[in-house]
Design a protein around this motif. Structure first.
Motif, short mmCIF file in Angstrom:
data_model
loop_
_atom_site.label_atom_id
_atom_site.label_comp_id
_atom_site.label_asym_id
_atom_site.label_seq_id
_atom_site.Cartn_x
_atom_site.Cartn_y
_atom_site.Cartn_z
N GLN A 5 0.83 -1.20 0.00
CA GLN A 5 0.00 0.00 0.00
C GLN A 5 0.87 1.25 0.00
N LEU A 6 1.95 1.22 0.76
CA LEU A 6 2.86 2.37 0.79
C LEU A 6 3.56 2.53 -0.56
N ARG A 7 4.02 1.42 -1.14
CA ARG A 7 4.68 1.50 -2.46
C ARG A 7 3.73 2.06 -3.50
N ALA A 8 2.44 1.72 -3.41
CA ALA A 8 1.46 2.24 -4.36
C ALA A 8 1.35 3.77 -4.23
N LEU A 9 1.46 4.29 -3.02
CA LEU A 9 1.42 5.74 -2.83
C LEU A 9 2.61 6.44 -3.48
N ALA A 10 3.74 5.74 -3.54
CA ALA A 10 4.94 6.32 -4.15
C ALA A 10 4.76 6.52 -5.65
N GLY A 11 3.85 5.78 -6.24
CA GLY A 11 3.59 5.92 -7.66
C GLY A 11 4.50 5.02 -8.49
N PRO A 12 4.37 5.14 -9.79
CA PRO A 12 5.17 4.29 -10.68
C PRO A 12 6.66 4.63 -10.60
N SER A 13 7.46 3.71 -11.04
CA SER A 13 8.91 3.92 -11.08
C SER A 13 9.21 5.15 -11.93
#
Length: 132
Positions: A5-13
């Motif tokens: 969920q946190l990685r999803a908040l960071a957005g795409p690479s």
């Protein structure tokens, strides 16, 4: 909350430059950095404290990490501090840096050195990929 969920908040690479210019990441980073700073103050003083880290310290840490070239020319101290906060927020969301890492960096005798080492490490990992 789950790591995905946190990685999803960071957005795409995306590139390091795109990360440091992301105003939404900078806003989250502002809260994260000030929370970590408050924890560092509390631990140092042995009682609960709240505080805000000075933009001057963040902008100097960003420069000391060798990241000035990642930002456009003519950025103010405040904008360079935002860039540092965006990178720290991205690193935290992606699991590259922990809250403990942030607090430890802020408890060093020279906070600029502590934060610049953390920022440089994040930038290197983003440029070269994660270490084994």
């Amino acid at each position: 909350m789950r790591p995905e969920q946190l990685r999803a908040l960071a957005g795409p690479s995306r590139s390091l430059r795109e990360i440091v210019l992301d105003k939404e990441l900078a806003a989250l980073g502002d809260a994260l950095v000030n929370f970590a700073y408050s924890l560092a103050l509390s631990l140092s003083e042995g009682r609960p404290r709240g505080g805000r880290l000075d933009n001057r310290l963040l902008s100097e840490a960003f420069r000391a990490a060798g990241l000035r070239e990642e930002a456009p020319r003519r950025m103010s101290r405040h904008e360079l501090a935002d860039a540092a906060e965006a990178l720290l927020a991205y690193g935290w969301l992606m699991g590259m840096v922990s809250l403990q890492d942030l607090v430890d960096a802020m408890r060093k005798p020279d906070i600029i050195t502590g934060l610049s080492a953390l920022l440089a490490s994040l930038a290197e990992e983003l440029r070269c990929g994660p270490r084994p």
